[in-house]
Write a protein that holds these residues in place. Structure first.
Motif, short mmCIF file in Angstrom:
data_model
loop_
_atom_site.label_atom_id
_atom_site.label_comp_id
_atom_site.label_asym_id
_atom_site.label_seq_id
_atom_site.Cartn_x
_atom_site.Cartn_y
_atom_site.Cartn_z
N ALA A 1 0.83 -1.21 0.00
CA ALA A 1 0.00 0.00 0.00
C ALA A 1 0.87 1.25 0.00
CB ALA A 1 -0.94 0.00 1.21
N ASP A 2 1.94 1.25 0.80
CA ASP A 2 2.84 2.41 0.85
C ASP A 2 3.52 2.65 -0.49
OD1 ASP A 2 2.19 2.80 3.50
OD2 ASP A 2 4.04 1.91 4.30
N ILE A 3 3.98 1.58 -1.14
CA ILE A 3 4.63 1.71 -2.45
C ILE A 3 3.62 2.25 -3.48
CG2 ILE A 3 5.58 0.39 -4.40
CD1 ILE A 3 7.70 0.73 -2.32
N ALA A 4 2.39 1.77 -3.44
CA ALA A 4 1.36 2.26 -4.38
C ALA A 4 1.11 3.75 -4.16
CB ALA A 4 0.07 1.46 -4.22
N ARG A 5 1.04 4.17 -2.88
CA ARG A 5 0.85 5.59 -2.57
C ARG A 5 2.05 6.42 -3.02
NH1 ARG A 5 1.29 5.77 2.88
NH2 ARG A 5 3.44 6.28 2.49
N ASP A 6 3.26 5.92 -2.73
CA ASP A 6 4.48 6.62 -3.15
C ASP A 6 4.51 6.78 -4.66
OD1 ASP A 6 5.36 6.74 -0.51
OD2 ASP A 6 6.65 4.97 -0.69
N ARG A 7 4.12 5.75 -5.38
CA ARG A 7 4.11 5.79 -6.84
C ARG A 7 3.16 6.88 -7.35
NH1 ARG A 7 2.68 0.45 -7.91
NH2 ARG A 7 4.87 -0.15 -7.71
N ARG A 8 1.95 6.94 -6.77
CA ARG A 8 0.98 7.97 -7.18
C ARG A 8 1.51 9.37 -6.90
NH1 ARG A 8 -2.45 4.47 -4.52
NH2 ARG A 8 -2.60 5.89 -2.75
N LEU A 9 2.05 9.59 -5.69
CA LEU A 9 2.55 10.91 -5.32
C LEU A 9 3.77 11.31 -6.15
CD1 LEU A 9 2.16 10.74 -1.45
CD2 LEU A 9 0.81 12.11 -3.05
N ALA A 10 4.68 10.36 -6.36
CA ALA A 10 5.90 10.66 -7.13
C ALA A 10 5.56 11.06 -8.56
CB ALA A 10 6.84 9.46 -7.12
N ALA A 11 4.48 10.52 -9.10
CA ALA A 11 4.08 10.88 -10.46
C ALA A 11 3.60 12.33 -10.53
CB ALA A 11 2.97 9.95 -10.94
N ARG A 12 3.19 12.91 -9.39
CA ARG A 12 2.66 14.28 -9.39
C ARG A 12 3.65 15.32 -8.87
NH1 ARG A 12 -2.83 12.84 -6.44
NH2 ARG A 12 -1.85 14.19 -4.93
N VAL A 13 4.78 14.89 -8.30
CA VAL A 13 5.75 15.82 -7.71
C VAL A 13 6.97 15.89 -8.62
CG1 VAL A 13 7.17 16.31 -5.69
CG2 VAL A 13 4.90 15.31 -5.39
N SER A 14 7.23 17.06 -9.16
CA SER A 14 8.27 17.19 -10.17
C SER A 14 9.69 17.03 -9.66
CB SER A 14 8.14 18.54 -10.89
OG SER A 14 8.39 19.59 -9.98
N ILE A 15 9.93 17.19 -8.36
CA ILE A 15 11.31 17.12 -7.88
C ILE A 15 11.73 15.74 -7.41
CG2 ILE A 15 11.41 19.56 -7.27
CD1 ILE A 15 11.10 18.73 -4.35
N VAL A 16 10.85 14.73 -7.59
CA VAL A 16 11.25 13.36 -7.26
C VAL A 16 12.30 12.94 -8.29
CG1 VAL A 16 10.47 10.97 -7.12
CG2 VAL A 16 9.02 12.79 -6.23
N PRO A 17 13.46 12.46 -7.82
CA PRO A 17 14.51 12.06 -8.76
C PRO A 17 14.00 10.98 -9.73
CG PRO A 17 15.36 12.13 -6.52
CD PRO A 17 13.88 12.33 -6.43
N ASP A 18 14.42 11.07 -10.99
CA ASP A 18 13.97 10.13 -12.01
C ASP A 18 14.27 8.69 -11.62
OD1 ASP A 18 12.96 12.16 -13.59
OD2 ASP A 18 14.76 12.32 -14.82
N GLY A 19 15.45 8.44 -11.06
CA GLY A 19 15.82 7.07 -10.68
C GLY A 19 14.88 6.49 -9.64
N LEU A 20 14.47 7.31 -8.68
CA LEU A 20 13.54 6.86 -7.65
C LEU A 20 12.17 6.59 -8.27
CD1 LEU A 20 13.81 6.43 -4.59
CD2 LEU A 20 12.88 8.71 -4.27
N ARG A 21 11.73 7.46 -9.14
CA ARG A 21 10.43 7.28 -9.82
C ARG A 21 10.45 6.00 -10.66
NH1 ARG A 21 9.92 12.08 -12.21
NH2 ARG A 21 8.79 12.98 -10.49
N GLU A 22 11.55 5.75 -11.37
CA GLU A 22 11.66 4.55 -12.21
C GLU A 22 11.63 3.28 -11.36
OE1 GLU A 22 15.26 5.28 -14.38
OE2 GLU A 22 14.34 6.90 -15.55
#
Length: 183
Positions: free
Chosen positions: A141-162
């Motif tokens: 559940a936490d990973i799913a939430r992180d994934r949704r939020l990271a898709a909307r926050v522009s300063i999340v590093p690309d490597g972390l988002r990937e």
């Protein structure tokens, strides 16, 4: 605390707003106009540059001077723009975001360990370290939430988002096979 200097240049049908933000360290800032009317941010191939919303700019600035500009069809009165949000950063990331990134990193490491488990014994060991099946379900559940939020926050590093996009926490599968593993 960053300081803001603003000048305007009046054209025939447009006003150009030129702002300079000076800071002694990196900050996440939000710059908003103080007037009613359209804001025309700088564009690349018709798309507003990164950080620009409909009427504001949210971006990370470095220490030193950062120029910002936009145009508008109105003739605004001072103050033309203001810094409505200012948050100090560490290594170019807001301090609160750095803590969130660290937590995501920890969750990703656990999820990736689950993915790498190549037998029932190693999977059982990782599941136990995460907190059993309830811990695995929380992690999913936490990973799913992180994934949704990271898709909307522009300063999340690309490597972390990937990594967030690539990882799959097999909580449902583990819950299904857990009762049969005890036999």
């Amino acid at each position: 605390m960053p300081t803001l200097t603003v000048d305007t240049v009046e054209g025939e049908r447009v006003t150009f707003v030129e702002a300079v933000i000076e800071a002694d360290r990196p900050h996440l800032i939000r710059l908003e106009p103080s007037f009613d009317g359209p804001v025309w941010p700088p564009r690349i191939d018709g798309t507003p540059r990164c950080g620009w919303g409909v009427r504001s700019l949210t971006t990370t600035i470095d220490a030193g001077r950062t120029p910002v500009g936009f145009a508008t069809p109105v003739r605004p009165e001072p103050p033309v723009v203001e810094l409505t949000s200012v948050e100090p950063c560490s290594d170019g990331v807001p301090d609160g975001m750095a803590v969130w990134f660290d937590r995501i990193e920890t969750r990703l490491e656990n999820a990736e360990r689950l993915e790498r488990a190549d037998c029932l014994a190693s999977a059982t060991e990782v599941v136990a370290e995460i907190g059993g099946l309830p811990g695995v379900e929380r992690l999913a559940a936490d990973i799913a939430r992180d994934r949704r939020l990271a898709a909307r926050v522009s300063i999340v590093p690309d490597g972390l988002r990937e990594r967030l996009d690539a990882v799959d926490v097999p909580a449902t599968t583990l819950a299904r096979i857990a009762p049969s593993a005890g036999r």
